[in-house]
Write a protein that holds these residues in place. Structure first.
Motif, mmCIF file in Angstrom:
data_model
loop_
_atom_site.group_PDB
_atom_site.id
_atom_site.type_symbol
_atom_site.label_atom_id
_atom_site.label_comp_id
_atom_site.label_asym_id
_atom_site.label_seq_id
_atom_site.Cartn_x
_atom_site.Cartn_y
_atom_site.Cartn_z
ATOM 1 N N THR A 5 17.329 22.023 -8.715
ATOM 2 C CA THR A 5 17.535 21.915 -7.201
ATOM 3 C C THR A 5 17.145 23.210 -6.450
ATOM 4 O O THR A 5 16.699 23.356 -5.357
ATOM 5 N N ARG A 6 17.884 24.205 -6.948
ATOM 6 C CA ARG A 6 17.652 25.804 -6.537
ATOM 7 C C ARG A 6 16.142 26.011 -6.525
ATOM 8 O O ARG A 6 15.715 26.711 -5.455
ATOM 9 N N GLN A 7 15.366 25.874 -7.872
ATOM 10 C CA GLN A 7 14.027 26.185 -7.625
ATOM 11 C C GLN A 7 13.339 25.402 -6.566
ATOM 12 O O GLN A 7 12.297 25.896 -5.679
ATOM 13 N N ILE A 8 13.465 24.028 -6.479
ATOM 14 C CA ILE A 8 12.798 23.256 -5.452
ATOM 15 C C ILE A 8 13.168 23.613 -4.046
ATOM 16 O O ILE A 8 12.186 23.774 -3.114
ATOM 17 N N SER A 9 14.359 23.943 -3.936
ATOM 18 C CA SER A 9 14.594 24.587 -2.369
ATOM 19 C C SER A 9 13.967 25.857 -2.087
ATOM 20 O O SER A 9 13.511 25.874 -0.909
ATOM 21 N N PHE A 10 13.928 26.591 -3.291
ATOM 22 C CA PHE A 10 13.003 27.980 -3.068
ATOM 23 C C PHE A 10 11.810 27.659 -2.644
ATOM 24 O O PHE A 10 11.053 28.254 -1.781
ATOM 25 N N ILE A 26 9.840 37.111 -4.818
ATOM 26 C CA ILE A 26 10.492 35.894 -5.717
ATOM 27 C C ILE A 26 11.508 36.525 -6.755
ATOM 28 O O ILE A 26 11.014 37.481 -7.340
ATOM 29 N N PRO A 27 12.638 36.038 -6.634
ATOM 30 C CA PRO A 27 13.732 36.713 -7.602
ATOM 31 C C PRO A 27 13.099 36.356 -9.141
ATOM 32 O O PRO A 27 12.749 34.976 -9.301
ATOM 33 N N SER A 28 13.540 37.138 -9.843
ATOM 34 C CA SER A 28 13.117 36.764 -11.362
ATOM 35 C C SER A 28 14.012 35.630 -11.866
ATOM 36 O O SER A 28 13.574 34.888 -12.938
ATOM 37 N N SER A 29 15.013 35.531 -11.375
ATOM 38 C CA SER A 29 16.016 34.351 -11.835
ATOM 39 C C SER A 29 15.354 32.968 -11.689
ATOM 40 O O SER A 29 15.495 31.933 -12.336
ATOM 41 N N LEU A 30 14.363 32.814 -10.693
ATOM 42 C CA LEU A 30 13.638 31.575 -10.438
ATOM 43 C C LEU A 30 12.428 31.098 -11.317
ATOM 44 O O LEU A 30 11.910 30.303 -11.467
ATOM 45 N N HIS A 31 12.124 32.371 -12.109
ATOM 46 C CA HIS A 31 10.863 32.093 -13.016
ATOM 47 C C HIS A 31 11.154 31.272 -14.228
ATOM 48 O O HIS A 31 12.384 31.363 -14.506
ATOM 49 N N GLY A 32 10.430 30.427 -14.466
ATOM 50 C CA GLY A 32 10.642 29.843 -15.868
ATOM 51 C C GLY A 32 9.321 29.423 -16.636
ATOM 52 O O GLY A 32 8.144 29.344 -16.014
ATOM 53 N N GLU A 33 9.491 28.803 -17.668
ATOM 54 C CA GLU A 33 8.218 28.277 -18.519
ATOM 55 C C GLU A 33 7.879 27.059 -18.263
ATOM 56 O O GLU A 33 7.043 26.356 -18.661
ATOM 57 N N ARG A 42 2.661 30.459 -8.904
ATOM 58 C CA ARG A 42 1.409 30.264 -8.072
ATOM 59 C C ARG A 42 1.736 30.782 -6.803
ATOM 60 O O ARG A 42 0.950 31.330 -5.919
ATOM 61 N N ILE A 43 2.964 30.231 -6.132
ATOM 62 C CA ILE A 43 3.383 30.754 -4.762
ATOM 63 C C ILE A 43 3.579 32.218 -4.606
ATOM 64 O O ILE A 43 2.981 32.869 -3.761
ATOM 65 N N SER A 44 3.962 33.030 -5.780
ATOM 66 C CA SER A 44 3.996 34.361 -5.772
ATOM 67 C C SER A 44 2.461 35.001 -5.869
ATOM 68 O O SER A 44 2.345 35.907 -4.898
ATOM 69 N N ILE A 49 -1.823 37.553 -2.658
ATOM 70 C CA ILE A 49 -3.091 37.428 -1.969
ATOM 71 C C ILE A 49 -3.024 37.685 -0.561
ATOM 72 O O ILE A 49 -3.973 38.349 -0.044
ATOM 73 N N ILE A 50 -2.002 37.112 0.244
ATOM 74 C CA ILE A 50 -1.877 37.190 1.584
ATOM 75 C C ILE A 50 -1.628 38.530 1.941
ATOM 76 O O ILE A 50 -2.107 39.109 2.723
ATOM 77 N N LYS A 51 -0.780 39.300 1.036
ATOM 78 C CA LYS A 51 -0.529 40.640 1.223
ATOM 79 C C LYS A 51 -1.772 41.689 1.086
ATOM 80 O O LYS A 51 -1.955 42.589 1.974
#
Length: 170
Positions: A5-10, A26-33, A42-44, A49-51
């Protein structure tokens, strides 16, 4: 699961930020396999790319037309538009520089023409000015003249290697 839920909200929040042109961290706690972690990665990437494109645009705004945009591919509409903008601005700046150079030279020549009353001095000054302004090693100023022998060009001023030359030519 609370983590999902936290990942989807993010992801939702991140997409909102990206849609307004913002970049994000992006906080590293949200990364996963899993698939959600892959979407966050991909969002990261999109944010990075925008930067890169923002940095490129800032460099162009500073007049650095040598700036490079490394994320370009044929399908990247924004990158291609930014590259085209850079190229057009560079052409415009070069055209403006040429026009300004010509306008400045004509203004200086106009001032010179008003400053001399003696024709011989005027011819010498004109030739000296033109040779220096064009960074030419040498040059000559000829007038079209006529006499009983016919019509001819008469050299009235000669300038070579930063000196007035005393040369008579017809």
């Amino acid at each position: 699961d609370r983590h999902v839920t936290r990942q989807i909200s993010f992801i939702n929040s991140s997409l909102d930020q990206l849609s307004t042109g913002s970049t994000l961290t992006i906080p590293s706690s949200l990364h996963g396999e899993d698939e959600i972690g892959s979407m966050i990665a991909r969002i990261s990437d999109v944010s990075d790319i925008i930067k890169q494109k923002a940095v490129f645009a800032d460099e162009i705004a500073k007049g650095n037309f040598n700036a490079d945009l490394s994320t370009i591919n044929e399908k990247d509409v924004l990158a291609n538009s930014l590259i085209n903008m850079r190229n057009q601005l560079q052409v415009t700046r070069e055209d403006d520089a040429r026009r300004n150079w010509a306008t400045e030279g004509l203004a200086q020549l106009g001032t010179l023409l008003r400053s001399k009353n003696n024709a011989t001095e005027l011819y010498d000054e004109i030739m000296r000015f033109i040779a220096k302004y064009l960074r030419a090693a040498q040059g000559g100023l000829f007038l079209l003249e006529s006499d009983e022998e016919g019509t001819y060009l008469h050299m009235v001023a000669c300038y070579a290697y930063e000196r007035k030359k005393f040369v008579e030519k017809k």
